[in-house]
Design an enzyme around this catalytic site. Structure first.
Site, PDB file in Angstrom:
ATOM      1  N   ARG A  39      67.527   7.257  65.782  1.00  0.00           N
ATOM      2  CA  ARG A  39      68.801   6.789  65.826  1.00  0.00           C
ATOM      3  C   ARG A  39      68.773   5.308  65.416  1.00  0.00           C
ATOM      4  NH1 ARG A  39      72.179  10.505  70.204  1.00  0.00           N
ATOM      5  NH2 ARG A  39      72.631  11.876  68.616  1.00  0.00           N
ATOM      6  N   LYS A 200      81.041  30.400  68.563  1.00  0.00           N
ATOM      7  CA  LYS A 200      82.250  30.744  68.972  1.00  0.00           C
ATOM      8  C   LYS A 200      83.218  30.433  67.940  1.00  0.00           C
ATOM      9  CE  LYS A 200      81.868  29.275  73.548  1.00  0.00           C
ATOM     10  NZ  LYS A 200      81.957  28.064  74.207  1.00  0.00           N
ATOM     11  N   GLY A 353      73.674  19.341  64.245  1.00  0.00           N
ATOM     12  CA  GLY A 353      73.416  20.489  65.119  1.00  0.00           C
ATOM     13  C   GLY A 353      72.222  21.520  64.694  1.00  0.00           C
ATOM     14  N   GLY A 376      79.551  16.331  66.994  1.00  0.00           N
ATOM     15  CA  GLY A 376      81.176  16.359  67.489  1.00  0.00           C
ATOM     16  C   GLY A 376      82.188  15.915  66.237  1.00  0.00           C
TER      17      GLY A 376
HETATM   18  P1  AMP Z   1      77.370  26.588  67.597  1.00  0.00           P
HETATM   19  O1  AMP Z   1      76.952  25.800  68.569  1.00  0.00           O
HETATM   20  O2  AMP Z   1      78.736  27.278  67.756  1.00  0.00           O
HETATM   21  O3  AMP Z   1      77.067  26.119  66.031  1.00  0.00           O
HETATM   22  O4  AMP Z   1      76.269  27.881  67.833  1.00  0.00           O
HETATM   23  C1  AMP Z   1      74.908  27.988  67.775  1.00  0.00           C
HETATM   24  C2  AMP Z   1      74.518  28.976  68.440  1.00  0.00           C
HETATM   25  O5  AMP Z   1      75.033  30.312  67.963  1.00  0.00           O
HETATM   26  C3  AMP Z   1      72.918  29.194  68.193  1.00  0.00           C
HETATM   27  O6  AMP Z   1      72.437  29.065  69.721  1.00  0.00           O
HETATM   28  C4  AMP Z   1      72.780  30.505  67.784  1.00  0.00           C
HETATM   29  O7  AMP Z   1      71.647  31.340  68.493  1.00  0.00           O
HETATM   30  C5  AMP Z   1      74.135  31.326  68.231  1.00  0.00           C
HETATM   31  N1  AMP Z   1      74.507  32.597  67.392  1.00  0.00           N
HETATM   32  C6  AMP Z   1      74.259  32.521  65.922  1.00  0.00           C
HETATM   33  N2  AMP Z   1      74.771  33.972  65.646  1.00  0.00           N
HETATM   34  C7  AMP Z   1      74.640  34.596  66.803  1.00  0.00           C
HETATM   35  C8  AMP Z   1      74.989  35.957  67.124  1.00  0.00           C
HETATM   36  N3  AMP Z   1      75.118  36.815  66.093  1.00  0.00           N
HETATM   37  N4  AMP Z   1      75.076  36.431  68.387  1.00  0.00           N
HETATM   38  C9  AMP Z   1      74.791  35.508  69.285  1.00  0.00           C
HETATM   39  N5  AMP Z   1      74.463  34.170  69.144  1.00  0.00           N
HETATM   40  C10 AMP Z   1      74.668  33.652  67.827  1.00  0.00           C
END
Ligand code: AMP
Length: 398
Positions: A39, A200, A353, A376
């Site tokens: 950074r 999510k 991320g 974020g």
């Molecule tokens: P996000 O922070 O919403 O971008 O989510 C990232 C996380 O989603 C990562 O840690 C992945 O392991 C998880 N992820 C992606 N696909 C799946 C899935 N099919 N089932 C459970 N976790 C998942």
């Protein structure tokens, strides 16, 4: 409101002026030692420009969460030392944020010299965007530059409030975020394709909704996809489900249909018996996930379909992995999408991320047009929300 018309440092006459620069020096420190200075390095182009153009440079940032009290564990001292090394010159560290030491040192700066203030979150007014604190920041300088994209979604004194009292501009880091993310949202090279994954739906509902209005194609993968399958009436076994958002998923697909936006969901999946790196797994089509099995990655047919679609993009925005990419058995979909983006001629924007980590791990970082520096903040930008740290900045003269 357009973000594309904001003043940049090159629009300011900085010679001989005291310029307060909000940076993102929120580095990880262990036992007083910086473990990654990425950074700090990212901030150097803006700082060097100001030094080279004869500004008196006053830098500030938050570091960790000292919660409005002075805590030596969160001192900026290691950052001052690191910066001094990179710049090959002394970077003075004030003993406080906006107190006597900051004022004395700011007043004695010569053209081209650099001062770093103490952690802005030592001040209780910082996260409250207290106007009194904002005025104190402003009293140190003649001009304000924001270059902390990762904090732009927060209206704090040093990220937004201070701009009420000084002429302002964005630094090179924010300028690039605006150029790519703002550009993709306002005036994209088409077709504009968004690839959205992750766990999510609730985290990304706003993003999907906003992007349906802007994109030609939306591709959904990752754990999010199963809520959409549920909305289509498919059985999803024990896959991730965001029950509260099934209705929203239905509405978003209907909205996409109405607007003529391609809405691509996985056609096959890698499913597993458990949520574990070495779980028994197999490939299956999307409408027939058996009870007791969970989808942990997109399947190979889907990966090819998504990659092919990406080849046609003029601009591609990617946020979120296609599966549990932390585990090799369920990383193939994410790898295929990363490769598809790297191989395409599209303007490619990676929204921080996990997707940024996957791109970097696979060695494709150099092939991307832009990897966002703020998780974020980039999500809120893609959601179409106004970012206070950008909204506060002066517009270019007409
Ligand atoms: P996000 O922070 O919403 O971008 O989510 C990232 C996380 O989603 C990562 O840690 C992945 O392991 C998880 N992820 C992606 N696909 C799946 C899935 N099919 N089932 C459970 N976790 C998942």
């Amino acid at each position: 409101m357009s973000t594309l018309n904001k003043k940049t440092i090159e629009d300011l006459d900085v010679k001989g002026k005291r310029v307060l620069v909000r940076c993102d020096f929120n580095v990880k420190i262990e036992n007083g030692v910086i473990t990654s200075d990425k950074r700090v390095v990212a901030s150097l182009p803006t700082i060097r420009y100001l030094i080279d153009h004869g500004a008196k440079v006053i830098l500030c940032s938050h570091l960790g969460r000292p919660k409005g009290t002075v805590d030596p564990a969160f001192s900026m001292a290691p950052v001052a030392e690191n910066l001094s090394k990179h710049l090959g010159m002394e970077v003075k560290l004030a003993k406080d944020v906006v107190g006597e030491s900051a004022h004395e040192l700011a007043a004695s700066l010569k053209d081209g010299e650099v001062l770093l203030l103490e952690n802005v979150r030592f001040e209780p007014g910082e996260t409250k965007n207290d106007p009194e604190l904002s005025k104190k920041f402003a009293s140190l300088a003649d001009l304000y530059v924001n270059d902390a994209f990762g904090s732009c979604h927060r209206a704090h004194s040093s990220t937004a409030g201070v701009a009420d009292y000084l002429p302002s501009a964005v630094g090179y880091l924010i300028q690039k975020e605006i150029q790519f993310i703002g550009g993709a949202l306002e005036n994209p090279k088409r077709p504009l394709i968004a690839v959205l994954g992750g766990a999510k739906v609730s985290d990304k509902i706003g993003v999907i909704n906003n992007l349906i209005d802007k994109c030609d194609t939306i591709i959904i993968g990752g754990g999010m996809a199963y809520t959409f399958f549920k909305a289509l009436g498919h059985s999803i076994g024990t896959s991730l489900l965001d029950e509260e958002n099934v209705e929203n998923a239905k509405q978003m697909m209907a909205k996409a249909r109405e607007k003529g936006v391609n809405f691509l969901l996985p056609v096959d999946n890698i499913i597993a018996t458990d949520y574990a790196a070495d779980a028994t797994n197999m490939r299956i089509y999307s409408d027939s996930i058996p009870d007791g099995w969970m989808g942990l990655d997109i399947g190979p047919v889907t990966a090819e379909l998504f990659a092919k679609s990406i080849q046609k993009a003029g601009t591609v925005i990617w946020n979120g992995p296609m599966g549990v990419s932390e585990w090799d058995n369920f990383a193939q979909g994410t790898i295929a999408v990363a490769k598809g983006i790297a191989d395409s001629n599209a303007i490619s924007i990676i929204g921080g991320g996990d997707s940024a980590a996957a791109i970097t791990k696979l060695g494709f970082a150099d092939k991307m047009s832009h990897i966002s520096t703020g998780g974020g903040a980039s999500l809120e930008f893609l959601e179409g929300k106004e970012l206070p740290g950008i909204a506060c900045i002066d517009e270019k003269d007409a």
